[in-house]
Design a protein around this motif. Structure first.
Motif, PDB file in Angstrom:
ATOM      1  N   LEU A   1      -3.971   4.860  41.629  1.00 52.11           N
ATOM      2  CA  LEU A   1      -5.017   6.764  40.704  1.00 52.11           C
ATOM      3  C   LEU A   1      -6.163   6.491  40.834  1.00 52.11           C
ATOM      4  O   LEU A   1      -6.486   5.527  39.592  1.00 52.11           O
ATOM      5  CB  LEU A   1      -3.914   6.697  39.888  1.00 52.11           C
ATOM      6  CG  LEU A   1      -4.541   8.319  39.180  1.00 52.11           C
ATOM      7  CD1 LEU A   1      -4.088   9.560  40.490  1.00 52.11           C
ATOM      8  CD2 LEU A   1      -3.498   8.790  38.093  1.00 52.11           C
ATOM      9  N   GLU A   2      -6.904   6.627  41.758  1.00 57.27           N
ATOM     10  CA  GLU A   2      -8.428   6.989  41.234  1.00 57.27           C
ATOM     11  C   GLU A   2      -8.310   7.826  40.917  1.00 57.27           C
ATOM     12  O   GLU A   2      -8.591   9.161  41.006  1.00 57.27           O
ATOM     13  CB  GLU A   2      -9.562   6.784  42.157  1.00 57.27           C
ATOM     14  CG  GLU A   2      -9.349   5.511  43.096  1.00 57.27           C
ATOM     15  CD  GLU A   2     -10.221   5.410  44.318  1.00 57.27           C
ATOM     16  OE1 GLU A   2     -11.165   5.778  45.159  1.00 57.27           O
ATOM     17  OE2 GLU A   2      -9.859   4.594  44.990  1.00 57.27           O
ATOM     18  N   ILE A   3      -9.363   8.076  39.473  1.00 59.32           N
ATOM     19  CA  ILE A   3      -9.586   8.945  38.472  1.00 59.32           C
ATOM     20  C   ILE A   3     -11.356   8.723  38.192  1.00 59.32           C
ATOM     21  O   ILE A   3     -11.739   8.147  37.519  1.00 59.32           O
ATOM     22  CB  ILE A   3      -8.818   8.998  37.250  1.00 59.32           C
ATOM     23  CG1 ILE A   3      -7.744   9.085  37.092  1.00 59.32           C
ATOM     24  CG2 ILE A   3      -8.821  10.181  36.214  1.00 59.32           C
ATOM     25  CD1 ILE A   3      -6.585   8.918  35.705  1.00 59.32           C
ATOM     26  N   THR A   4     -11.463   9.435  38.983  1.00 58.32           N
ATOM     27  CA  THR A   4     -13.013  10.310  38.553  1.00 58.32           C
ATOM     28  C   THR A   4     -13.095  11.529  37.479  1.00 58.32           C
ATOM     29  O   THR A   4     -12.565  12.255  37.097  1.00 58.32           O
ATOM     30  CB  THR A   4     -13.415  11.197  39.893  1.00 58.32           C
ATOM     31  OG1 THR A   4     -13.700   9.969  40.609  1.00 58.32           O
ATOM     32  CG2 THR A   4     -15.138  11.427  39.922  1.00 58.32           C
ATOM     33  N   LEU A   5     -14.017  11.197  36.438  1.00 56.41           N
ATOM     34  CA  LEU A   5     -13.724  11.483  35.188  1.00 56.41           C
ATOM     35  C   LEU A   5     -15.420  12.197  34.684  1.00 56.41           C
ATOM     36  O   LEU A   5     -15.885  11.242  34.312  1.00 56.41           O
ATOM     37  CB  LEU A   5     -13.242  10.485  33.321  1.00 56.41           C
ATOM     38  CG  LEU A   5     -13.378  10.842  32.162  1.00 56.41           C
ATOM     39  CD1 LEU A   5     -12.639  12.482  32.210  1.00 56.41           C
ATOM     40  CD2 LEU A   5     -13.207   9.975  30.973  1.00 56.41           C
ATOM     41  N   VAL A   6     -15.251  13.385  34.552  1.00 53.89           N
ATOM     42  CA  VAL A   6     -16.476  13.965  34.580  1.00 53.89           C
ATOM     43  C   VAL A   6     -16.223  14.399  32.986  1.00 53.89           C
ATOM     44  O   VAL A   6     -15.611  14.950  32.912  1.00 53.89           O
ATOM     45  CB  VAL A   6     -17.222  15.683  35.351  1.00 53.89           C
ATOM     46  CG1 VAL A   6     -18.144  15.754  34.841  1.00 53.89           C
ATOM     47  CG2 VAL A   6     -16.589  15.029  36.755  1.00 53.89           C
TER      48      VAL A   6
END
Length: 333
Positions: free
Chosen positions: A88-93
């Motif tokens: 799982l690749e999570i891009t956290l903004v």
């Protein structure tokens, strides 16, 4: 494009509808991250990488939350799910004015995806950062020994707001459920997330705690998470489960204890599935912390099991009204 499944805002839907149409029915805000877990056979090859963008935002009342789109942050944050063996690749903004991060339990990650200031793994205010979580299947070693896989009911949380341990972020709602499923695990129709965070449930106290709803006989999945600095026990009225990875017995010889009450302490998590109202029928059933002065102080909520046709069972409305008159008595000791 992010391969994710987005929650339809607070609408109760079945898990089957979720998997078919990409909406999640949960009484508390939640989402399944990644493509539908039924979009490929349970014995498919491992190694699928899924991508999801999560937005951290400030919420009313001094709270903070994670969400799958701007304006969708909630407490708890979205449910994130993986098949064992997937990434799982999570891009956290970070849309707040605070330093924060996202740190998982139960999965594999490198130091730059640790989510802790120790490893300089966090988002400054306004910053976007990608975290990579990997899962793996159980592996046989010498003799009859096995290295454990990642399957289980886990959780994620901030590890950088307030202190280097994220104490401020966790206290204010930056947490959510993470499920890693083993291929062949049964999928629920509904999911409920219960977080005991100091003296609150999902950062609320009775009578404002979540009321979870299901119809008689529906397969319901509970994910219980502990945070804060206080020890608790989780009790669900009229329902029981096996004290193992899934909450279900694997056969007549399964030695797992069958329980209806389990310790839920800071940093711990567990999950289980039950059939709503099995053997007891519909009604307004309570869930609560079984430390007595905790439940007296507001750590209680209602699991409403409706009739199979969705109608309200006799006496349930009256029970809900009585619960709404809950008085916080504090420490009775």
């Amino acid at each position: 494009m992010d391969d994710n499944v987005v929650n339809a805002a607070r609408r109760p839907l079945s898990r089957r509808s979720l998997m078919a149409a990409g909406a999640l029915g949960v009484a508390v805000p939640a989402v399944v991250a990644g493509a539908s877990l039924t979009d490929r056979p349970a014995n498919a090859a491992a190694g699928v990488t899924r991508k999801v963008t999560i937005y951290a935002e400030a919420l009313p009342g001094g709270l903070f939350g994670y969400g799958l789109a701007p304006g969708q942050a909630s407490v708890p944050g979205p449910i994130l799910e993986m098949w064992e063996g997937d990434t799982l690749e999570i891009t956290l903004v970070n849309r707040t004015n605070q330093r924060l991060s996202i740190h998982p339990h139960g999965v594999d990650y490198s130091v730059d995806s640790d989510g802790s200031p120790l490893n300089a793994s966090f988002n400054n205010p306004g910053e976007t950062r990608t975290y990579v979580w990997r899962s793996r299947e159980m592996v046989a070693t010498e003799g009859r020994r096995f290295l454990p896989g990642s399957a289980g009911y886990w959780h994620y949380h901030d590890h950088a707001m307030g202190t280097d341990h994220g104490t401020g972020g966790v206290a204010k709602g930056l947490y959510g459920a993470l499920i890693v499923r083993r291929r062949g695990d049964p999928l629920p129709e509904k999911q409920f997330v219960v977080v005991f965070n100091d003296m609150m449930i999902n950062n609320r106290m009775a009578p404002d705690t979540p009321m979870f709803e299901a119809d008689l006989g529906q397969r319901v999945e509970w994910i219980a998470i502990g945070h804060g600095g206080t020890f608790h026990t989780f009790h669900l009225h009229a329902h029981r489960w096996a004290d193992n990875r899934t909450g279900m017995l694997e056969g007549p010889a399964d030695p797992s204890l069958v329980i209806d009450n389990k310790d839920l302490n800071p940093g711990s998590s567990f999950g289980f599935q039950v059939l709503a109202g099995e053997g007891v029928g519909p009604g307004a059933w309570m869930y609560h912390c079984h430390v007595q002065f905790h439940s007296d102080g507001g750590m209680a909520g209602i699991f409403l099991v409706r009739n199979a046709d969705g109608s309200m069972p006799p006496g349930a409305e009256e029970a809900i009204h009585r619960f709404q008159g809950h008085v916080h008595k504090g420490d009775m000791g």
